[in-house]
Motif scaffolding. Structure first.
Motif, PDB file in Angstrom:
ATOM      1  N   HIS A 136       0.857  -1.176   0.000  1.00  0.00           N
ATOM      2  CA  HIS A 136       0.000   0.000   0.000  1.00  0.00           C
ATOM      3  C   HIS A 136       0.900   1.236   0.000  1.00  0.00           C
ATOM      4  O   HIS A 136       1.853   1.314   0.788  1.00  0.00           O
ATOM      5  N   LEU A 137       0.594   2.165  -0.870  1.00  0.00           N
ATOM      6  CA  LEU A 137       1.431   3.355  -0.976  1.00  0.00           C
ATOM      7  C   LEU A 137       1.501   4.107   0.348  1.00  0.00           C
ATOM      8  O   LEU A 137       2.510   4.740   0.658  1.00  0.00           O
ATOM      9  N   SER A 138       0.447   4.018   1.143  1.00  0.00           N
ATOM     10  CA  SER A 138       0.431   4.698   2.442  1.00  0.00           C
ATOM     11  C   SER A 138       1.445   4.128   3.417  1.00  0.00           C
ATOM     12  O   SER A 138       1.724   4.746   4.448  1.00  0.00           O
ATOM     13  N   ARG A 139       2.011   2.957   3.112  1.00  0.00           N
ATOM     14  CA  ARG A 139       2.998   2.341   4.007  1.00  0.00           C
ATOM     15  C   ARG A 139       4.440   2.657   3.606  1.00  0.00           C
ATOM     16  O   ARG A 139       5.375   2.259   4.307  1.00  0.00           O
ATOM     17  N   LEU A 140       4.642   3.351   2.505  1.00  0.00           N
ATOM     18  CA  LEU A 140       5.995   3.568   1.999  1.00  0.00           C
ATOM     19  C   LEU A 140       6.878   4.298   2.999  1.00  0.00           C
ATOM     20  O   LEU A 140       8.075   4.003   3.105  1.00  0.00           O
ATOM     21  N   ALA A 141       6.294   5.239   3.753  1.00  0.00           N
ATOM     22  CA  ALA A 141       7.086   6.029   4.706  1.00  0.00           C
ATOM     23  C   ALA A 141       7.690   5.177   5.811  1.00  0.00           C
ATOM     24  O   ALA A 141       8.635   5.604   6.483  1.00  0.00           O
ATOM     25  N   GLY A 142       7.180   3.972   6.008  1.00  0.00           N
ATOM     26  CA  GLY A 142       7.745   3.074   7.003  1.00  0.00           C
ATOM     27  C   GLY A 142       8.822   2.166   6.463  1.00  0.00           C
ATOM     28  O   GLY A 142       9.440   1.413   7.226  1.00  0.00           O
ATOM     29  N   TYR A 143       9.083   2.232   5.153  1.00  0.00           N
ATOM     30  CA  TYR A 143      10.022   1.299   4.520  1.00  0.00           C
ATOM     31  C   TYR A 143      11.162   1.994   3.795  1.00  0.00           C
ATOM     32  O   TYR A 143      12.316   1.595   3.903  1.00  0.00           O
ATOM     33  N   ALA A 144      10.871   3.053   3.042  1.00  0.00           N
ATOM     34  CA  ALA A 144      11.922   3.717   2.276  1.00  0.00           C
ATOM     35  C   ALA A 144      13.002   4.349   3.150  1.00  0.00           C
ATOM     36  O   ALA A 144      14.197   4.173   2.874  1.00  0.00           O
ATOM     37  N   PRO A 145      12.660   5.073   4.230  1.00  0.00           N
ATOM     38  CA  PRO A 145      13.721   5.708   5.028  1.00  0.00           C
ATOM     39  C   PRO A 145      14.702   4.714   5.635  1.00  0.00           C
ATOM     40  O   PRO A 145      15.880   5.037   5.817  1.00  0.00           O
ATOM     41  N   GLY A 146      14.231   3.515   5.961  1.00  0.00           N
ATOM     42  CA  GLY A 146      15.105   2.521   6.572  1.00  0.00           C
ATOM     43  C   GLY A 146      15.823   1.623   5.586  1.00  0.00           C
ATOM     44  O   GLY A 146      16.495   0.663   5.980  1.00  0.00           O
ATOM     45  N   GLY A 147      15.715   1.924   4.305  1.00  0.00           N
ATOM     46  CA  GLY A 147      16.417   1.132   3.293  1.00  0.00           C
ATOM     47  C   GLY A 147      15.815  -0.241   3.061  1.00  0.00           C
ATOM     48  O   GLY A 147      16.506  -1.145   2.580  1.00  0.00           O
ATOM     49  N   LEU A 148      14.536  -0.416   3.368  1.00  0.00           N
ATOM     50  CA  LEU A 148      13.897  -1.723   3.186  1.00  0.00           C
ATOM     51  C   LEU A 148      13.384  -1.934   1.770  1.00  0.00           C
ATOM     52  O   LEU A 148      13.027  -3.057   1.403  1.00  0.00           O
ATOM     53  N   VAL A 149      13.321  -0.870   0.984  1.00  0.00           N
ATOM     54  CA  VAL A 149      12.977  -0.994  -0.435  1.00  0.00           C
ATOM     55  C   VAL A 149      14.012  -0.241  -1.248  1.00  0.00           C
ATOM     56  O   VAL A 149      14.590   0.755  -0.783  1.00  0.00           O
ATOM     57  N   ASP A 150      14.280  -0.730  -2.446  1.00  0.00           N
ATOM     58  CA  ASP A 150      15.258  -0.102  -3.326  1.00  0.00           C
ATOM     59  C   ASP A 150      14.561   0.817  -4.319  1.00  0.00           C
ATOM     60  O   ASP A 150      13.375   0.649  -4.617  1.00  0.00           O
ATOM     61  N   ALA A 151      15.308   1.774  -4.845  1.00  0.00           N
ATOM     62  CA  ALA A 151      14.744   2.761  -5.762  1.00  0.00           C
ATOM     63  C   ALA A 151      14.504   2.152  -7.140  1.00  0.00           C
ATOM     64  O   ALA A 151      15.218   1.237  -7.571  1.00  0.00           O
ATOM     65  N   PHE A 152      13.487   2.683  -7.821  1.00  0.00           N
ATOM     66  CA  PHE A 152      13.248   2.308  -9.210  1.00  0.00           C
ATOM     67  C   PHE A 152      14.161   3.120 -10.128  1.00  0.00           C
ATOM     68  O   PHE A 152      14.504   4.272  -9.840  1.00  0.00           O
ATOM     69  N   ASP A 153      14.529   2.520 -11.239  1.00  0.00           N
ATOM     70  CA  ASP A 153      15.295   3.189 -12.284  1.00  0.00           C
ATOM     71  C   ASP A 153      14.284   3.742 -13.290  1.00  0.00           C
ATOM     72  O   ASP A 153      13.726   2.991 -14.098  1.00  0.00           O
ATOM     73  N   LEU A 154      14.021   5.036 -13.241  1.00  0.00           N
ATOM     74  CA  LEU A 154      12.989   5.624 -14.088  1.00  0.00           C
ATOM     75  C   LEU A 154      13.365   5.571 -15.563  1.00  0.00           C
ATOM     76  O   LEU A 154      12.478   5.473 -16.428  1.00  0.00           O
ATOM     77  N   ASP A 155      14.646   5.628 -15.870  1.00  0.00           N
ATOM     78  CA  ASP A 155      15.062   5.503 -17.267  1.00  0.00           C
ATOM     79  C   ASP A 155      14.754   4.106 -17.790  1.00  0.00           C
ATOM     80  O   ASP A 155      14.331   3.936 -18.943  1.00  0.00           O
ATOM     81  N   LEU A 156      14.955   3.116 -16.944  1.00  0.00           N
ATOM     82  CA  LEU A 156      14.671   1.734 -17.343  1.00  0.00           C
ATOM     83  C   LEU A 156      13.171   1.539 -17.529  1.00  0.00           C
ATOM     84  O   LEU A 156      12.726   0.907 -18.495  1.00  0.00           O
ATOM     85  N   LEU A 157      12.369   2.094 -16.632  1.00  0.00           N
ATOM     86  CA  LEU A 157      10.914   2.013 -16.802  1.00  0.00           C
ATOM     87  C   LEU A 157      10.473   2.702 -18.084  1.00  0.00           C
ATOM     88  O   LEU A 157       9.582   2.214 -18.794  1.00  0.00           O
TER      89      LEU A 157
END
Length: 362
Positions: free
Chosen positions: A26-47
């Protein structure tokens, strides 16, 4: 299980650095995961190589995909809290416009009058809403209405919460007036409200659009619309199922490329997902004639343009303890066990308590 157990497993797999290539969040949960490095960034050029860019998403949703300017989530859908209604009852109540859709309301008084008119049309309840013992429903209703007042609901790290208590009291007061136990029941649980609506014992139900497959099995001449604007600002409470890349210590470049291709391909095929009621986040799908032909899905597609999610804080979001703790005083107010003023004070206290807790994964 979609709630706490799922998100605990997702966090643990990412913390170990050996997570799946792609996960749903859920997008509303992202703030609990991105700051702690639990998810990696997307490559927008690749998308972009696979035909997906930021311009393909509604700004209201895309703005929540980022942490410190970097994109960590790609929305698959927008799933708002909306209203379903019995078209025959709504027509008899004088609530439809010339095209047969739910007409704008524009004020709290108009919403209250709609409940009374629907009750007269059905001979039973006007508007149905199940909330007793539920851990999210009253928050969804409150959050959408509160956003319509234009007031901020900000939860800065460390606190205190910045909440307009006057606006919040106005909203809770309206909720108690709407679900007065007479025109509209105030003591239904979720399943009770669903059963009453599908059996024709109410003219309208306030629900998430994810209930569409169940409701379409009923004999109701079913209509749907974005949640009515009754205060000054258009806003609809929502969330978004999104794709994330759970953290991997040593991601394989070929598999990471394939993950981006997979996400892009699923987005382009999200008309299938729309059949379950969800609004495709990928705008080119919304522009297809096949989506316009979906009834009643296309009737509430504009909700994505005014989407409002939970405050971006690590403890908030779908299935969170924050929503549960907001629901308890709101439920008490609807049941008549406390006043709107006391309910709002308790909400502020609960938010302040959560803000004083350290983020366990920061």
């Amino acid at each position: 299980d979609w709630g706490p157990s799922y998100y605990t497993k997702l966090a643990m797999s990412a913390a170990g650095g050996r997570a799946s290539d792609v996960a749903a969040m859920h997008l509303s949960r992202l703030a609990g995961y991105a700051p702690g490095g639990l998810v990696d960034a997307f490559d927008l050029d690749l998308l972009a190589e696979y035909g997906v860019t930021s311009e393909d998403f509604a700004p209201a949703v895309w703005s929540r995909t980022q942490y410190e300017g970097t994109v960590y989530a790609i929305p698959l859908d927008v799933h708002p809290f909306i209203v379903f209604y019995d078209k025959k009852a709504a027509e008899q109540a004088g609530l439809l416009d010339t095209s047969g859709e739910l007409a704008p309301m524009g004020s709290p008084e108009a919403l209250l009058e709609a409940g009374r008119a629907l009750a007269e049309a059905t001979g039973e309840a006007g508007i149905l809403f199940g909330h007793v013992t539920d851990t999210a429903q009253t928050w969804r209703l409150f959050a959408g209405l509160y956003a319509q007042t234009g007031a901020g609901f900000d939860l800065p790290d460390g606190g205190p919460p910045r909440i307009d208590t006057d606006a919040a009291v106005r909203v809770v007061t309206l909720m108690t007036q709407l679900f007065d136990g007479r025109t509209n029941p105030n003591n239904l649980d979720y399943n009770g409200a669903m059963a009453a609506f599908t059996n024709g014992r109410g003219g309208m139900a306030m629900l998430g659009e994810w209930e569409l497959p169940t409701l379409k099995k009923s004999r109701i001449d079913l209509g749907a619309a974005p949640f009515p604007q009754v205060f000054d600002k258009p806003a609809v409470y929502t969330d978004s199922h999104s794709f994330v890349l759970p953290h991997q210590d040593s991601p394989d470049p070929a598999r990471r490329r394939e993950a981006h291709r997979y996400v892009a391909q699923i987005l382009k095929q999200s008309l299938t997902w729309a059949s379950a009621g969800h609004i495709p986040a990928y705008q080119p799908v919304l522009a297809e004639p096949e989506y316009a032909a979906l009834d009643p899905q296309s009737s509430y597609a504009d909700a994505a343009k005014v989407a409002v999610l939970d405050p971006p804080n690590w403890f908030a979001g779908a299935g969170s303890n924050f929503q549960n703790r907001m629901c308890q005083p709101l439920q008490s107010a609807l049941l008549g066990n406390t006043t709107p003023e006391k309910a709002v004070r308790q909400m502020v206290r609960e938010a302040d308590t959560l803000l004083r807790q350290p983020n366990p994964v920061a």
